[in-house]
Design an enzyme around this catalytic site. Structure first.
Site, PDB file in Angstrom:
ATOM      1  N   CYS A 111       0.825  -1.213   0.000  1.00  0.00           N
ATOM      2  CA  CYS A 111       0.000   0.000   0.000  1.00  0.00           C
ATOM      3  C   CYS A 111       0.864   1.269   0.000  1.00  0.00           C
ATOM      4  CB  CYS A 111      -0.968  -0.043   1.177  1.00  0.00           C
ATOM      5  SG  CYS A 111      -2.332   1.134   1.054  1.00  0.00           S
ATOM      6  N   HIS A 205      -3.027  -5.389   0.856  1.00  0.00           N
ATOM      7  CA  HIS A 205      -2.410  -5.736   2.138  1.00  0.00           C
ATOM      8  C   HIS A 205      -2.448  -7.247   2.383  1.00  0.00           C
ATOM      9  CE1 HIS A 205      -1.742  -1.770   4.030  1.00  0.00           C
ATOM     10  NE2 HIS A 205      -2.840  -1.373   3.417  1.00  0.00           N
ATOM     11  N   GLU A 207      -0.743  -8.782   4.333  1.00  0.00           N
ATOM     12  CA  GLU A 207      -0.426  -8.978   5.753  1.00  0.00           C
ATOM     13  C   GLU A 207      -1.620  -8.779   6.671  1.00  0.00           C
ATOM     14  OE1 GLU A 207       0.196  -4.500   5.271  1.00  0.00           O
ATOM     15  OE2 GLU A 207       0.231  -6.311   4.026  1.00  0.00           O
TER      16      GLU A 207
END
Length: 293
Positions: A111, A205, A207
């Protein structure tokens, strides 16, 4: 013959948020962004040694070129900042990213991370004229270059991923290979080469588990309503409660269907595909080549 003793990988996590932003994230989620990111990577690579760098903070102790080269890999988090607002918290990070390129250390960013990688190499990031991408980036489509690129190895031709962003790369740097796009962002995944360095990044994202998506969006409820993503506050809270319930019980097919989410988001191993690929294809080979693995 003696067995070779392999030392653990050493990674630097660069948290792009200010102190207030980090503390706000921790109050809702229980960990600051870089801490949460490091935990996701540690689940992929047990034993990894991690350091955290806070370049948005005035007076932060930032690594120099030699310090950057001492790491096997560098990972950039997202951020609530806007890269086109050239305040010191932003410009310090652009200069650090330029130093990362010059160090030649393998680098990955999510991002804000890909936006930082683009701007530091001469690209342009603006507020997305197509609007905010909230919750999930839908139908990220892998292009011909992406189909053969190791960053996206294991991803299907089109997939969804957690995503929360208003800004986007509108003009990539000169030596950029775009790997995937969707209706919101032409640059959803890319490789950028600059000053001898190689950066891999994604606008989404990988993660973020669902509970982290819900935690972040929980602080954005007025925006969700104002921008028409949910009819009212009650509808927004119901949406977030369902995401938390699905995170807690991935067998809830009713919720998975209602939110159009599949294994690319719900299976933790598949969700972090890009992080695993970065470690396996960039970090570990370079660590081995430098005699560090």
């Amino acid at each position: 013959m003696l067995d070779v003793v392999r030392r653990p990988l050493r990674l630097l996590f660069v948290d792009g948020n200010t102190r207030a932003q980090r503390e706000s994230h921790a109050a809702g989620y229980g960990a600051q962004p870089a801490e949460a990111y490091a935990a996701e990577v540690a689940a992929i690579e047990p034993g990894v040694v991690t350091d955290i760098c806070l370049p948005a903070d005035a007076g932060a102790n930032l690594p120099d070129g030699a310090g950057l080269q001492s790491y096997d890999g560098i990972i950039l988090t997202g951020s609530a900042l806007h890269i086109y607002e050239l305040e010191p918290a932003v410009t310090r990070q652009i200069e650090l990213m330029r130093a990362i390129y010059a160090s030649g250390t393998p680098c990955f960013g999510s991002c804000w991370g890909i936006q930082m990688g683009a701007v530091a190499a001469g690209g342009t990031v603006t507020r997305n004229p197509r609007g905010r991408e909230v919750g999930f980036a839908r139908r990220i489509t892998v292009n011909e270059a992406g189909r053969s690129h190791p960053l996206l190895a294991g991803r299907p031709a089109a997939f969804d991923a957690p995503a929360i962003h208003l800004d986007t790369v509108v003009l990539p740097p000169g030596d950029t290979t775009i790997l995937a796009s969707n209706a919101y962002s032409d640059v959803q995944a890319a490789e950028i080469r600059h000053e001898g360095g190689v950066f891999w990044g994604v606008q989404y994202h990988p993660e973020f588990p669902l509970r982290q998506v819900a935690s972040i969006l929980g602080r954005m409820v007025p925006i969700l309503v104002e921008e028409g993503f949910r009819r009212d506050e009650a509808a927004a809270e119901t949406w977030l409660a369902e995401l938390r319930a699905l995170d807690a019980d991935r067998s809830r097919q009713d919720l998975a269907w209602a939110h159009a989410l599949d294994a690319e988001v719900l299976d933790d191993a598949r969700r972090v595909t890009e992080l695993r690929n970065f470690l396996n294809h960039r970090v570990k080979p370079q660590a081995s080549a430098r005699g560090r693995g």
